[in-house]
Every structure is written in C-alpha cells, then in structure tokens.
Motif scaffolding. Structure first.
Motif, mmCIF file in Angstrom:
data_model
loop_
_atom_site.group_PDB
_atom_site.id
_atom_site.type_symbol
_atom_site.label_atom_id
_atom_site.label_comp_id
_atom_site.label_asym_id
_atom_site.label_seq_id
_atom_site.Cartn_x
_atom_site.Cartn_y
_atom_site.Cartn_z
ATOM 1 N N PHE A 151 32.166 15.640 26.667
ATOM 2 C CA PHE A 151 33.232 16.291 25.911
ATOM 3 C C PHE A 151 32.776 16.583 24.486
ATOM 4 C CE2 PHE A 151 38.144 16.181 26.431
ATOM 5 C CZ PHE A 151 38.230 17.462 25.941
ATOM 6 N N VAL A 152 32.253 15.558 23.810
ATOM 7 C CA VAL A 152 31.893 15.708 22.407
ATOM 8 C C VAL A 152 30.444 16.149 22.236
ATOM 9 C CG1 VAL A 152 31.103 13.318 22.031
ATOM 10 C CG2 VAL A 152 32.154 14.602 20.146
ATOM 11 N N PRO A 158 37.908 20.317 29.401
ATOM 12 C CA PRO A 158 38.123 19.341 30.487
ATOM 13 C C PRO A 158 37.972 19.954 31.870
ATOM 14 C CG PRO A 158 39.781 19.062 28.794
ATOM 15 C CD PRO A 158 39.030 20.298 28.428
ATOM 16 N N GLN A 159 38.501 21.175 32.055
ATOM 17 C CA GLN A 159 38.414 21.806 33.371
ATOM 18 C C GLN A 159 36.998 22.257 33.713
ATOM 19 O OE1 GLN A 159 40.139 22.894 30.721
ATOM 20 N NE2 GLN A 159 40.469 25.112 30.716
ATOM 21 N N PRO A 255 44.533 14.077 20.103
ATOM 22 C CA PRO A 255 44.397 14.308 21.545
ATOM 23 C C PRO A 255 42.933 14.284 21.961
ATOM 24 C CG PRO A 255 44.850 16.361 20.411
ATOM 25 C CD PRO A 255 45.011 15.270 19.391
ATOM 26 N N PRO A 256 42.647 14.027 23.220
ATOM 27 C CA PRO A 256 41.253 14.047 23.693
ATOM 28 C C PRO A 256 40.543 15.361 23.393
ATOM 29 C CG PRO A 256 42.684 13.072 25.348
ATOM 30 C CD PRO A 256 43.587 13.621 24.283
ATOM 31 N N HIS A 261 36.844 20.104 19.471
ATOM 32 C CA HIS A 261 36.892 20.610 18.104
ATOM 33 C C HIS A 261 35.828 19.934 17.247
ATOM 34 C CE1 HIS A 261 40.407 22.669 19.315
ATOM 35 N NE2 HIS A 261 41.260 21.672 19.199
ATOM 36 N N THR A 262 35.593 18.657 17.490
ATOM 37 C CA THR A 262 34.573 17.929 16.747
ATOM 38 C C THR A 262 33.198 18.532 16.975
ATOM 39 O OG1 THR A 262 35.858 15.873 16.890
ATOM 40 C CG2 THR A 262 33.510 15.663 16.403
ATOM 41 N N ARG A 263 32.896 18.875 18.225
ATOM 42 C CA ARG A 263 31.603 19.486 18.543
ATOM 43 C C ARG A 263 31.456 20.840 17.853
ATOM 44 N NH1 ARG A 263 26.290 19.139 19.317
ATOM 45 N NH2 ARG A 263 25.489 20.654 20.822
ATOM 46 N N ALA A 264 32.502 21.660 17.886
ATOM 47 C CA ALA A 264 32.432 22.982 17.261
ATOM 48 C C ALA A 264 32.223 22.868 15.756
ATOM 49 C CB ALA A 264 33.708 23.758 17.567
#
Length: 332
Positions: A151-152, A158-159, A255-256, A261-264
């Motif tokens: 995710f990060v 998620p999908q 939210p998860p 957003h953290t990665r971007a």
C-alpha cells in the motif's frame, strides 16, 4: 432521467449496476416526488437511520446522491442555490466526501516516515497465527503486514493489491504488473479503475524484502489468499488490523487510504519526475499534479535557479555570435 441517460452510461458495468439499484430501490422510493433542492440533511439523516447497513455502504449511497445532485446542479443552478441542500456550506461538504477528499490532500492526510515504520512494525508478524475463520480474511498473519507494505511502498489502490499474483512480479524483482482489479468482490482481468490503472509499478528494495519472505510466495497463485487458498477480495480484515495497530500506537485517525497519499507525497517531495510519479500512481499528469502539487516544495528554488541559468546561457550565446546586437540590448 438526465442523470441516468448522460452520467450512468459513463460508469463501469459493476458501478453502473449498483447506481441503478440504489436509485430504483432506495433513493427514488424514499424521496418520491421531492425536488432535489428541497432535500436537506435532516431528510438524509432520517433516510440513513432507516437503513441497517454498514457505514461504508451508506457512504457509497451518498456518493450516488452526490453525483445526482451535481448533475441536477448543472441543469438548474438557480433552484439549487435558493434552497435546502446547497444553502448550508456544511451540508455540501458532508455530501461531497470524495470531492473534498481529493481537494484536501494535505500534510494531515499523510503519515510521516517514522509513523509508517511504527505502523508496519505493529501489524501482525509472520510468527503470529491468524485465528479468524472468515473467508475474507487472509490465511496467514504476515499477509496483513505485506498488504500495507505494498500500500505505502508501491502506492497501489486496495482493489489493485488484493488480486495480485506472484506471476505479476517481474523476474528481476524490480516491477509489479497491474492488470486486474477487484470490483464488488469479483476479480476482473484486464480492467482498472481508470484508463491509466493498467501499468508497471517500480518495486523498491525494502518492499522486495517483504515479498521474498511471504508465506505464499512459492504457491504460484495469488499473493493474498484465505485459509481455503482462495484470493482475498475484501479489505475489511486488513482495515481492522490497521486501526488496531494505529490505536495501540496512539496515532491520530487516518483512513488506510492515507498510505497511498503518503506514497504520492513521498515521490514528489523527493524530487521525482511528476510525469513518472503520475504513471506509477495510475493517474494522468494533470489530475496527479492538481491533487498533490502542494508537496513539490523542493522544485520552487530549483526552477528559479534553472531559469536564471538558462538566461545566462542565452546571453553568452548572443554575446558570442552577435556582439553588436548584444551591446544594443544591454543599453536598452
């Protein structure tokens, strides 16, 4: 009728089916002949209280209602401006959850590096046993940790994470191919949320370490499987594990999806080419910069220096080739 004829047709098949069902079976029967402009938050609260469903399902329902309002607003702005729904600013914000989320991606929507590390470490480890019997839960505890690492670390949706197969990981371990997604708990091949969702994503070295240690690596199937060796198609168990870890660490509620957003924001704050970053995140460059441009702080000084540098180069070239013209320009 305008919404059904002009907006729904642009949606994906599963989403279109869900929107039509929400309109025909819930929204229209409840509000009947009421004008959209006459529907207030009190009406919506009463409508939601009568529905014994999950919070997520109600949010999706409000998403349908929000799109309906937007469509009506384009054709009848004066009516909506004079009554009820859009008269109160708080009401409009409440209904436009998705739009506000995209416009308000700020520092309080992302995690700091040390916070990300703490959450990853706090999630279930490979040595822990998964005692749940749910078919939507992963069969091994280490898959929870790997889910949020992807995710990060890759910034996937998620999908896009759930239907990943081990064959999607390149032989040199540097890229992950995204060519399927989960929709309505079904895996769709060759389909993405957007046109740019089908892509190859770079896998950093620290993410490869978690992939190599996964318990499902040599099964030659899906990366995330349940105890029946079937692919996980729901994020509910992963989300619960995330919030439990966050609360144990006494971190603020986010939210998860904040991991994406953290990665971007990480890509842009480190000076990565925005076009390449947008491709990695599955966005077009315009949309990506519109949402995350506030994180490009390091570019401001660099761009000014580059402009001054280019200007000096031009002056030198002009002076060398046309000394008389250059002197005239200087005098002017």
């Amino acid at each position: 009728e305008i919404y059904v004829n002009q907006h729904i047709d642009r949606l994906q098949r599963k989403t279109k089916k869900q929107h039509q069902a929400d309109l025909e079976h819930f929204l229209v029967p409840h509000f009947k002949n009421m004008l959209v402009a006459d529907i207030t938050t009190e009406h919506l609260d009463e409508f939601l209280k009568q529905r014994s469903v999950s919070k997520k399902r109600n949010q999706n329902m409000m998403g349908v209602f929000n799109r309906l309002c937007s469509t009506v607003c384009r054709y009848n702005k004066s009516q909506l401006a004079t009554n009820g729904l859009f008269q109160n600013e708080d009401n409009s914000k409440r209904l436009r959850v998705n739009a506000q989320a995209k416009q308000n991606i700020s520092l309080n929507k992302v995690w700091l590096p040390e916070q990300v590390q703490a959450i990853i470490d706090e999630l279930p480890q490979p040595t822990n046993q998964n005692k749940t019997s749910s078919i939507y839960a992963p069969g091994a505890a280490d898959q929870v940790q790997l889910y949020f690492v992807l995710f990060v670390g890759l910034g996937l949706r998620p999908q896009e994470i759930l239907p990943l197969r081990w064959t999607d990981w390149s032989d040199d371990e540097t890229h992950m191919n995204i060519d399927r997604c989960v929709s309505d708990r079904e895996i769709l091949e060759g389909v993405g949320k957007t046109e740019r969702a089908l892509r190859d994503v770079y896998v950093p070295e620290w993410v490869r370490k978690f992939l190599r240690e996964s318990t499902t690596r040599f099964a030659n199937g899906y990366i995330f499987v349940n105890q029946y060796n079937q692919p996980c198609v729901d994020t509910q168990y992963f989300d619960k594990a995330y919030h439990k870890a966050r609360r144990r660490l006494r971190l603020p509620h986010k939210p998860p999806y904040s991991f994406r957003h953290t990665r971007a924001s990480e890509l842009l704050s480190r000076g990565v080419n925005p076009a390449w970053a947008a491709e990695q995140m599955g966005h077009d460059t315009g949309t990506f910069l519109n949402v995350y441009a506030k994180f490009i702080k390091k570019y401001q000084k660099q761009n000014l220096e580059m402009l001054e540098s280019d200007h000096n180069i031009v002056k030198k070239v002009v002076s060398a080739e046309c000394p008389q013209k250059a002197s005239n320009i200087t005098k002017l």
